[in-house]
Design a protein around this motif. Structure first.
Motif, PDB file in Angstrom:
ATOM      1  N   LEU A 653      42.401  -6.624 -13.079  1.00 20.11           N
ATOM      2  CA  LEU A 653      43.299  -5.587 -12.577  1.00 20.11           C
ATOM      3  C   LEU A 653      42.593  -4.245 -12.682  1.00 20.11           C
ATOM      4  O   LEU A 653      42.155  -3.834 -13.762  1.00 20.11           O
ATOM      5  N   VAL A 655      43.177  -0.301 -12.313  1.00 20.84           N
ATOM      6  CA  VAL A 655      44.219   0.728 -12.253  1.00 20.84           C
ATOM      7  C   VAL A 655      43.515   2.061 -11.994  1.00 20.84           C
ATOM      8  O   VAL A 655      42.906   2.644 -12.895  1.00 20.84           O
ATOM      9  N   ALA A 685      50.849  -0.667 -12.922  1.00 22.07           N
ATOM     10  CA  ALA A 685      50.025  -1.626 -13.652  1.00 22.07           C
ATOM     11  C   ALA A 685      50.888  -2.474 -14.578  1.00 22.07           C
ATOM     12  O   ALA A 685      50.708  -3.703 -14.661  1.00 22.07           O
ATOM     13  N   VAL A 697      41.992  -5.499 -18.021  1.00 21.51           N
ATOM     14  CA  VAL A 697      42.552  -4.436 -17.189  1.00 21.51           C
ATOM     15  C   VAL A 697      41.631  -3.231 -17.291  1.00 21.51           C
ATOM     16  O   VAL A 697      41.342  -2.744 -18.385  1.00 21.51           O
ATOM     17  N   MET A 699      41.518   0.455 -16.833  1.00 21.88           N
ATOM     18  CA  MET A 699      42.590   1.457 -16.805  1.00 21.88           C
ATOM     19  C   MET A 699      42.015   2.863 -16.708  1.00 21.88           C
ATOM     20  O   MET A 699      41.325   3.340 -17.630  1.00 21.88           O
TER      21      MET A 699
END
Length: 770
Positions: A653, A655, A685, A697, A699
């Motif tokens: 992921l 973000v 997120a 993730v 971020m």
């Protein structure tokens, strides 16, 4: 009024100082006055007894006696004129003086009268002589035994002389006159004598001396007390002044600190704001360079990337210098691998030196421990800066990087790094200001070579923070040698590179045209146990192969007027070809594979060579646990492997709110084999994470709606650090930020601009990347 109250302590100290110093001066004056009185009294103490003795014996003395008495009397009177103590004592002295005067007058007169009476009568009359003798006898009886009877007898005898029979005799009248004087004054004389005897003048003088001495002792004590009492206000005043200056300096320092903080924060914010578009510029340029371009387009884009990278270096230098200046840069003390540091320097600088036609040579001592305690980031920054400068300011020749051990003890190890180049060199004047901020040896070098002039200043500050030393030896137009000495801690049970090296007596051919590189590689190979034959040209190398059998041939890619590929193509056609051919070059492996024939089996070894990389190459066919990570034997196999770099779960992921950064990061992650999901803020997120399981993730920190810090804090309420790995993405990486990210639960950080190798390094902790 507030201004006056502010200085009350100073006024109080000055008042106390004035008061006590005045008392001190007064006590000094009083002491002098008392001491002036002591000396005359001491003289009187000696003279009064002598005077009294002479005075009381005046009746029996001669002229010499009177002279001495007169002298003592004169001395006493001279002293009495100087002495003024108190009324009682002064009265006693005056009384003594008056009694002495009366007594001496009466005693002298009576002595004269007695002498006249005692002498032989100057008459022929026996009757008168008899009377005179009677008077004489009676007077001596009276003086010897004074009483009323003798006095009455003398008076009767004197009354007889009033008869007419004797009145006509003048001598008898004279005797009578003196006798009457004695009769009338003998008691008064005795009275004065007794008074003189009874007067305690000397005792009074002694008492006065005792009183004076006690007064002097008290005055001297008070003098000492007032002296120190006057010093204390001065001391307090000095302390107050020092404290006021200290407070003023602290206030100034605090203002300076706040100003530095504001400047640092401003630079950090500006760094972030500049890095964000820079990330887009550099990332898009890298992606474009991987597409089909003609030579002119590629040339333009490479210059754009070089300019962007240079700008990024300047931004980093300014930010680092600001952090050091504000005292916010801390030196870590963590274990790190020295070989990885060397590999990183080779990766970053090898091709730069190769493109410039400079031979970059690494001479690393095998005794250096594998693991060292210290700050690898800052050590790398120092060495990278020095090596970059050496390459930048060297137009031809070589740059030698040497690492060796210095003096060591049980707790620490001193490592000495030397960077020696054949560049433009430095004059004595240039060396004196070399480590100053925003300075280069010559302003012309700034225009010719570029740079912020902060690199060496930062390196010097970092070396000082690590309690090390940095110095330079140079001569204009004859190159420079920078020497860095760093005390680094030891890791328990640490061993040097020699423990990883397996000795092997293989026969090695070295095709290298640089004499310095020849010597360094030959020395390393012989230390491993191999025998080395050195050649400087393709023709010479082929002749050696025809005369000797070689297990391995180390072939430099760039030779004078020819390449290592020329040797490989020719030696392949002969039956004297070494068993293993290794191309040594600072150019990337992809570059070598592109220019090498596909059907050839050519091993690749990155330059500059190190002890460990050479050892792995020589022991290629031995049973060594450590794999040769630098080795790709078949280009086609390598290309097929690059298509599948991630094993296992590959969803990640990202973000990130910036569209350009999204594009670049997604493209780089896709090249690594990841499937990338996007979220533009922390709130989005969290929603995606609730719906789908992610191992990692990425971020971003600064985002609208909910930033990365808030999102991390919220996620850590439901997910532990083992269940969900959160990597911070930021253009502003400071020691304080990193500590804060760890504190709120982030697993690591990735700096901007995005680079595929940096992404690979960070994600390799969570995925198996090939």
């Amino acid at each position: 009024m507030m201004i006056n109250l502010k200085y009350i302590p100073e006024f109080t100290c000055l008042f106390l100082f004035t008061m006590f110093s005045t008392l001190w001066v007064i006590s000094i004056q009083e002491n002098k006055e008392k001491e002036i009185k002591v000396k005359p009294l001491q003289q009187l103490e000696l003279l009064i007894p002598q005077h009294k003795v002479q005075l009381l014996n005046a009746n029996f003395s001669d002229q010499q006696h009177y002279d001495k008495l007169a002298q003592i009397q004169f001395e006493i009177e001279s002293i009495l004129l100087k002495v003024r103590l108190n009324n009682k004592f002064d009265g006693l002295l005056n009384e003594y003086k008056e009694n002495s005067l009366h007594y001496i007058q009466l005693a002298s007169t009576m002595k004269t009268s007695l002498r006249l009476i005692a002498q032989k009568p100057n008459v022929d009359d026996k009757n008168i002589i008899q009377i005179i003798n009677a008077i004489r006898l009676q007077i001596f009886s009276l003086l010897t035994l004074p009483n009323k009877k003798n006095e009455s007898s003398l008076r009767k005898l004197l009354d007889i002389t009033e008869d007419g029979q004797v009145e006509n005799y003048q001598y008898l009248k004279l005797v009578k006159l003196h006798s009457v004087f004695i009769l009338e004054n003998y008691e008064l004389t005795a009275h004065y004598r007794q008074r003189l005897i009874d007067m305690r003048v000397v005792d009074s003088i002694i008492e006065e001396l005792d009183l004076l001495n006690k007064d002097i002792e008290n005055i001297q004590f008070n003098q000492i007390v007032t002296f120190f009492c006057s010093l204390f206000p001065l001391l307090f005043l000095f302390i107050i002044i020092i404290k006021r200056h200290q407070y003023a300096l602290e206030e100034t320092s605090e203002l300076h600190r706040k100003a530095v903080e504001v400047k640092t924060q401003f630079l950090a914010n500006m760094s972030h704001e500049i890095r964000t578009p820079m990330t887009g510029v550099i990332g898009l340029v890298e992606l474009t360079l991987q597409t089909e371009l003609d030579q002119e387009q590629r040339n333009y884009l490479e210059k754009v990337k070089f300019s962007a990278d240079s700008l990024l270096v300047i931004i980093n230098d300014i930010l680092d210098f600001s952090k050091i200046e504000s005292g916010k840069l801390t030196i870590e003390n963590i274990p790190w691998e020295h070989n990885k540091l060397i590999d990183n320097l080779i990766m970053m600088l090898g091709m730069v030196a190769e493109d410039k036609g400079i031979e970059l040579i690494f001479d690393i001592s095998p005794d250096i421990p594998l693991e060292i305690m210290g700050d690898p980031v800052r050590v790398n920054q120092i060495l990278l800066n020095l090596l970059s400068n050496a390459i930048k300011f060297t137009e031809e020749g070589h740059v030698i990087f040497k690492a060796s051990l210095g003096n060591d003890n049980e707790q620490s190890q001193t490592i000495i790094y030397e960077i020696k180049d054949t560049g433009i060199g430095l004059s004595d004047e240039q060396q004196s200001k070399l480590f100053e901020r925003f300075s280069q040896a010559d302003q012309s070098t700034t225009r010719k070579y570029g740079g912020s002039g902060l690199g060496l200043a930062i390196s010097k500050l970092l070396v000082d923070l690590m309690d090390g030393e940095i110095n330079v030896l140079s001569k204009l137009a004859h190159g420079s040698t920078f020497r860095v000495t760093l005390p680094l801690g030891l890791v328990d049970e640490n061993k040097g590179n020699l423990n990883l090296i397996q000795r092997n007596s293989k026969h090695l051919l070295l095709l290298e045209n640089n004499k310095v590189t020849q010597n360094v590689i030959q020395k390393m190979a012989e230390a491993i146990g191999s025998t080395v034959k050195v050649s400087s040209s393709v023709k010479e190398a082929i002749n050696l192969c025809q005369q000797n059998r070689f297990d391995i041939a180390l072939v430099d890619w760039s030779l004078d007027g020819e390449t290592g590929l020329d040797f490989i193509n020719e030696i392949k056609t002969k039956n004297c070809c070494p068993e293993t051919l290794v191309i040594c070059s600072a150019y990337s492996q992809a570059y070598i594979e592109k220019h090498a024939p596909v059907e050839s089996t050519i091993l690749y070894l990155a330059k500059p060579l190190t002890f460990l990389s050479l050892s792995k190459t020589i022991n290629l066919n031995s049973n060594i646990d450590t794999p040769l990570l630098f080795l790709k034997e078949n280009s086609e196999a390598y290309k097929s492997e690059s298509n599948q770099l991630v094993k296992g779960k590959n969803s990640i992921l990202l973000v990130e709110d910036n569209k350009i950064n999204q594009l670049i990061a997604k493209k780089l992650l896709t090249k690594l084999g990841f499937h990338v999901d996007l979220a533009e803020n922390g709130r989005s997120a969290i929603e995606l994470i609730m719906k789908k399981n992610y191992r990692v993730v990425l971020m971003d920190i600064q985002m609208p709606i909910m930033d990365g810090k808030e999102a991390t804090i919220e996620l850590r309420k439901s997910y532990s650090a083992d269940d969900l790995n959160i990597i911070a993405l930021t253009a502003n990486i400071t020691e304080g930020d990193i500590e804060y990210y760890k504190k709120i639960g982030m697993n690591g950080h990735l700096g901007k601009p995005y680079e595929i190798e940096k992404i690979r390094e960070v994600l390799s902790d969570f995925y198996c990347l090939m």
